[in-house]
Design a protein around this motif. Sequence first.
Motif, mmCIF file in Angstrom:
data_model
loop_
_atom_site.group_PDB
_atom_site.id
_atom_site.type_symbol
_atom_site.label_atom_id
_atom_site.label_comp_id
_atom_site.label_asym_id
_atom_site.label_seq_id
_atom_site.Cartn_x
_atom_site.Cartn_y
_atom_site.Cartn_z
ATOM 1 N N THR A 180 62.941 54.280 45.458
ATOM 2 C CA THR A 180 63.729 53.982 44.263
ATOM 3 C C THR A 180 65.209 54.309 44.427
ATOM 4 O OG1 THR A 180 63.421 56.139 43.188
ATOM 5 C CG2 THR A 180 61.707 54.482 42.828
ATOM 6 N N ALA A 181 65.635 54.627 45.635
ATOM 7 C CA ALA A 181 67.045 54.984 45.856
ATOM 8 C C ALA A 181 67.960 53.841 45.451
ATOM 9 C CB ALA A 181 67.272 55.328 47.321
ATOM 10 N N GLY A 182 69.015 54.155 44.689
ATOM 11 C CA GLY A 182 69.996 53.158 44.288
ATOM 12 C C GLY A 182 69.586 52.290 43.124
ATOM 13 N N MET A 183 68.470 52.582 42.494
ATOM 14 C CA MET A 183 67.986 51.758 41.384
ATOM 15 C C MET A 183 68.409 52.335 40.041
ATOM 16 S SD MET A 183 64.134 50.556 42.381
ATOM 17 C CE MET A 183 63.835 49.455 43.766
ATOM 18 N N SER A 184 68.474 51.454 39.044
ATOM 19 C CA SER A 184 68.720 51.892 37.677
ATOM 20 C C SER A 184 67.454 52.542 37.128
ATOM 21 C CB SER A 184 69.104 50.700 36.799
ATOM 22 O OG SER A 184 67.992 49.819 36.659
ATOM 23 N N GLN A 185 67.575 53.153 35.969
ATOM 24 C CA GLN A 185 66.424 53.824 35.374
ATOM 25 C C GLN A 185 65.296 52.839 35.081
ATOM 26 O OE1 GLN A 185 67.466 56.208 31.989
ATOM 27 N NE2 GLN A 185 65.381 56.898 31.609
ATOM 28 N N SER A 186 65.622 51.660 34.568
ATOM 29 C CA SER A 186 64.584 50.672 34.253
ATOM 30 C C SER A 186 63.959 50.115 35.526
ATOM 31 C CB SER A 186 65.170 49.531 33.413
ATOM 32 O OG SER A 186 66.211 48.862 34.111
ATOM 33 N N GLU A 187 64.768 49.909 36.566
ATOM 34 C CA GLU A 187 64.239 49.423 37.842
ATOM 35 C C GLU A 187 63.318 50.461 38.474
ATOM 36 O OE1 GLU A 187 68.001 46.561 39.189
ATOM 37 O OE2 GLU A 187 67.927 48.671 39.791
ATOM 38 N N SER A 188 63.707 51.729 38.371
ATOM 39 C CA SER A 188 62.873 52.802 38.913
ATOM 40 C C SER A 188 61.535 52.877 38.187
ATOM 41 C CB SER A 188 63.593 54.150 38.805
ATOM 42 O OG SER A 188 64.715 54.202 39.659
ATOM 43 N N ALA A 189 61.571 52.703 36.866
ATOM 44 C CA ALA A 189 60.329 52.753 36.086
ATOM 45 C C ALA A 189 59.373 51.642 36.513
ATOM 46 C CB ALA A 189 60.649 52.644 34.598
ATOM 47 N N ARG A 190 59.929 50.453 36.743
ATOM 48 C CA ARG A 190 59.081 49.346 37.196
ATOM 49 C C ARG A 190 58.533 49.630 38.590
ATOM 50 N NH1 ARG A 190 59.764 44.559 40.251
ATOM 51 N NH2 ARG A 190 58.140 43.053 39.769
ATOM 52 N N MET A 191 59.356 50.212 39.450
ATOM 53 C CA MET A 191 58.911 50.523 40.804
ATOM 54 C C MET A 191 57.801 51.565 40.792
ATOM 55 S SD MET A 191 59.140 49.809 43.972
ATOM 56 C CE MET A 191 60.718 49.017 44.336
ATOM 57 N N VAL A 192 57.891 52.550 39.917
ATOM 58 C CA VAL A 192 56.830 53.547 39.796
ATOM 59 C C VAL A 192 55.509 52.872 39.452
ATOM 60 C CG1 VAL A 192 55.968 55.453 38.369
ATOM 61 C CG2 VAL A 192 58.295 55.519 39.261
ATOM 62 N N ASP A 193 55.538 51.953 38.486
ATOM 63 C CA ASP A 193 54.321 51.236 38.104
ATOM 64 C C ASP A 193 53.777 50.422 39.275
ATOM 65 O OD1 ASP A 193 54.493 52.261 35.549
ATOM 66 O OD2 ASP A 193 55.474 50.477 34.714
ATOM 67 N N LEU A 194 54.675 49.775 40.018
ATOM 68 C CA LEU A 194 54.254 48.954 41.151
ATOM 69 C C LEU A 194 53.641 49.811 42.253
ATOM 70 C CD1 LEU A 194 54.201 46.115 42.438
ATOM 71 C CD2 LEU A 194 56.439 46.629 43.428
ATOM 72 N N ILE A 195 54.281 50.930 42.574
ATOM 73 C CA ILE A 195 53.750 51.809 43.615
ATOM 74 C C ILE A 195 52.387 52.365 43.203
ATOM 75 C CG2 ILE A 195 54.103 53.994 44.825
ATOM 76 C CD1 ILE A 195 57.124 53.418 44.696
ATOM 77 N N ALA A 196 52.256 52.744 41.933
ATOM 78 C CA ALA A 196 50.973 53.258 41.450
ATOM 79 C C ALA A 196 49.871 52.220 41.626
ATOM 80 C CB ALA A 196 51.092 53.658 39.981
ATOM 81 N N GLU A 197 50.209 50.953 41.363
ATOM 82 C CA GLU A 197 49.212 49.889 41.517
ATOM 83 C C GLU A 197 48.891 49.620 42.984
ATOM 84 O OE1 GLU A 197 48.806 45.064 41.135
ATOM 85 O OE2 GLU A 197 50.473 46.070 40.121
ATOM 86 N N LEU A 198 49.939 49.466 43.805
ATOM 87 C CA LEU A 198 49.732 49.071 45.197
ATOM 88 C C LEU A 198 49.109 50.180 46.040
ATOM 89 C CD1 LEU A 198 52.992 47.052 46.019
ATOM 90 C CD2 LEU A 198 50.797 46.227 45.139
ATOM 91 N N SER A 199 49.296 51.424 45.643
ATOM 92 C CA SER A 199 48.749 52.536 46.415
ATOM 93 C C SER A 199 47.343 52.925 45.973
ATOM 94 C CB SER A 199 49.672 53.758 46.324
ATOM 95 O OG SER A 199 49.752 54.233 44.989
ATOM 96 N N ARG A 200 46.832 52.267 44.956
ATOM 97 C CA ARG A 200 45.491 52.603 44.468
ATOM 98 C C ARG A 200 44.462 52.361 45.579
ATOM 99 N NH1 ARG A 200 45.618 49.690 40.111
ATOM 100 N NH2 ARG A 200 46.602 51.346 38.901
ATOM 101 N N GLY A 201 43.695 53.399 45.905
ATOM 102 C CA GLY A 201 42.702 53.284 46.959
ATOM 103 C C GLY A 201 43.246 53.526 48.354
ATOM 104 N N ARG A 202 44.550 53.767 48.475
ATOM 105 C CA ARG A 202 45.176 54.060 49.757
ATOM 106 C C ARG A 202 45.747 55.476 49.722
ATOM 107 N NH1 ARG A 202 47.556 48.545 51.709
ATOM 108 N NH2 ARG A 202 47.220 47.179 49.919
ATOM 109 N N ALA A 203 46.045 55.984 50.900
ATOM 110 C CA ALA A 203 46.778 57.241 50.992
ATOM 111 C C ALA A 203 48.273 56.920 51.008
ATOM 112 C CB ALA A 203 46.385 57.992 52.258
ATOM 113 N N LEU A 204 49.039 57.658 50.242
ATOM 114 C CA LEU A 204 50.474 57.419 50.124
ATOM 115 C C LEU A 204 51.245 58.676 50.461
ATOM 116 C CD1 LEU A 204 52.997 55.793 49.171
ATOM 117 C CD2 LEU A 204 52.521 56.638 46.852
ATOM 118 N N LEU A 205 52.167 58.561 51.418
ATOM 119 C CA LEU A 205 53.103 59.631 51.746
ATOM 120 C C LEU A 205 54.497 59.107 51.436
ATOM 121 C CD1 LEU A 205 53.329 62.499 52.976
ATOM 122 C CD2 LEU A 205 53.673 61.404 55.209
ATOM 123 N N MET A 206 55.230 59.809 50.597
ATOM 124 C CA MET A 206 56.478 59.283 50.046
ATOM 125 C C MET A 206 57.584 60.326 50.122
ATOM 126 S SD MET A 206 57.033 57.974 46.110
ATOM 127 C CE MET A 206 56.541 59.568 45.444
#
Length: 264
Positions: A180-206
Amino acid sequence: MHTDASAPALSVRGVSKSFGRTQVLNRVDLTLARGERLAIIGPNGAGKSTLFDVVTGRTRPDGGRVLLHERDVTAHAPHLISRLGLSRSFQTSQLFGQMSVIDHLRCAALWPSGHRYTFWRRMRGLREVTQRSEAWLARLGLAHRRDVPAGALSYAEQRVLEIGLCAASSGSVMLLDEPTAGMSQSESARMVDLIAELSRGRALLMIEHDMHVVFSLADRIAVLARGAIIACDTPQRIRTHPDVRMAYLGEYADRHSVRGERDA
């Protein structure tokens, strides 16, 4: 290769790395469970990106081992580690500016679709690859940008595409470097939702500097300072850890309650 379902997805064991006289990593131990989201935080220069480089095979450690699903990959080349199920996004854009969005996703879908990198074949003729890519376009919200060159995307769209490429490669372990580096607050919020969805069932190191993002996503947080892990625990305990407050969290920990913003 058979692996124990209870075994860690990724293990870093006693990894050290120096550049000249500067020791960047000092006997780092870290374990990522299957399906877990683990965030690495720490001040600039703590060694976070170097740790990612070691895990992904871009940098050879001076000592220690990296195990992916119990397989020692310390001496493996990055493309071989990727084929074993680890995918990574970078801190800065690694896209091909003149290549279309759909063709980026086609490239990511080749290996999971059972195709090797045969450059004399046109990807557009591989029906299954195109179908997978179209599905990913829709999932990422980029269908309307299908044929646009990646270099013409907005910054936030480029970050979405890069993380989508990680997921589309079907890796069981995803490494995201400051997504989320360089993103606005609304862009970061959308990215959080996307990462939560895409990482479901996977291991995530961030790796992430935005504490709102970290506490929204992480099951555990590891704190890296001066090349060493000084704490690794749940978000609630990390907030109140005295060494962590002194080394990194500072005012953020003071301004937020122990309850936190997470459990996405």
